[in-house]
Design an enzyme around this catalytic site. Structure first.
Site, short mmCIF file in Angstrom:
data_model
loop_
_atom_site.label_atom_id
_atom_site.label_comp_id
_atom_site.label_asym_id
_atom_site.label_seq_id
_atom_site.Cartn_x
_atom_site.Cartn_y
_atom_site.Cartn_z
N CYS A 84 0.81 -1.22 0.00
CA CYS A 84 0.00 0.00 0.00
C CYS A 84 0.85 1.27 0.00
O CYS A 84 0.45 2.28 -0.58
CB CYS A 84 -0.95 0.00 1.19
SG CYS A 84 -0.16 -0.28 2.80
N HIS A 143 -1.43 0.40 7.35
CA HIS A 143 -2.09 0.66 6.08
C HIS A 143 -1.75 2.08 5.65
O HIS A 143 -1.37 2.91 6.48
CB HIS A 143 -3.61 0.49 6.20
CG HIS A 143 -4.32 0.52 4.89
ND1 HIS A 143 -3.92 -0.24 3.80
CD2 HIS A 143 -5.41 1.22 4.47
CE1 HIS A 143 -4.73 -0.01 2.79
NE2 HIS A 143 -5.64 0.88 3.16
N ASP A 149 -8.35 5.37 -1.17
CA ASP A 149 -7.87 4.10 -0.62
C ASP A 149 -8.11 3.02 -1.68
O ASP A 149 -9.24 2.57 -1.89
CB ASP A 149 -8.61 3.75 0.68
CG ASP A 149 -8.09 2.48 1.33
OD1 ASP A 149 -7.22 1.81 0.73
OD2 ASP A 149 -8.55 2.15 2.44
#
Length: 231
Positions: free
Chosen positions: A33, A89, A108
């Site tokens: 990520c 994250h 996201d």
């Protein structure tokens, strides 16, 4: 002088509206990520969705002391509510204002919520503030101004190898990200955070534009922090 009218004096029709954005249009490698957000910021700048210098974008690392981060509406989930317990994250938040109204967006690539999602909805549905109080699951947010993040971040992906040197998750096919100063790996400096790193709102709203590693914010003051930033 050039004449933009079509033959017969008619005004040309307006261009068709842009198609809705799809997360699949952006570079994405599962479980990487931090790199996904790095390239997401670049693409938002390149495409004109962000301002040309990316000054309205912020990379946000979500973690805590225990590296146990509860989030909902995650595509990697196997439960109906999209629950995942990540070690960390990373998302992108775009600061937007219109007539004084705060219209921030969350980008996201791993979320099943709308893409992009309003900050208010993402905060309510994916983060679910105050769900864990002062437990070990409380979330911290390291916010880095995108222009700083794009210059400073680096990862050699060593965190995704086991002790034998085998990949835990297959890496992206492109070359690893190297910082502008030649640093090849500083990921741990971004994902390591504690409550002791949280300072007062006023100083953090200033420091976020100059600090290489941004500022660390707890979930109770995250909305207020972004409301203080310019759009």
């Amino acid at each position: 002088m050039a004449d933009d009218r079509v033959a017969g004096g008619a005004t040309p029709p307006p261009p068709p509206p842009s198609p809705p954005l799809e997360a699949s249009a952006f570079t994405h490698t599962p479980y990487y990520c931090e790199e996904n957000v790095h390239f997401l910021c670049k693409e938002l700048i390149r495409s004109g969705i962000s301002d040309p210098a990316g000054t309205d974008l912020y990379a946000v690392f979500i973690s805590n002391e225990e590296k146990k981060v509860p989030l909902w509406y995650q595509k990697a989930s196997h439960s109906g509510d999209g629950f995942v317990l990540w070690d960390y994250h990373v998302i992108c938040i775009q600061s937007r204002r219109k007539n004084g109204e705060v219209l921030d967006l969350v980008w996201d690539l791993d979320s099943s919520l709308p893409f992009p999602c309003s900050f208010i909805q993402y905060f309510s549905d994916a983060i679910r503030p105050l769900s864990f109080g002062n437990s070990t699951y409380r979330r911290l947010f390291r916010v880095i101004h995108a222009p700083v993040f794009l210059r400073s971040f680096a990862s050699d992906r060593s965190h995704m190898k086991d002790h034998a040197g085998n990949w835990i998750q297959l890496p992206p096919k492109y070359e690893s990200i190297v910082a502008e100063d030649g640093t090849t790996n500083n990921l741990n400096e971004y994902i390591t955070m504690s409550m002791d790193d949280v300072k007062d709102l006023e100083s953090m709203a200033d420091d976020v534009y100059s600090s290489k590693h941004g500022v660390v914010i707890n979930e109770t003051i995250l909305p207020e922090f972004f409301s203080r930033l310019p759009g």
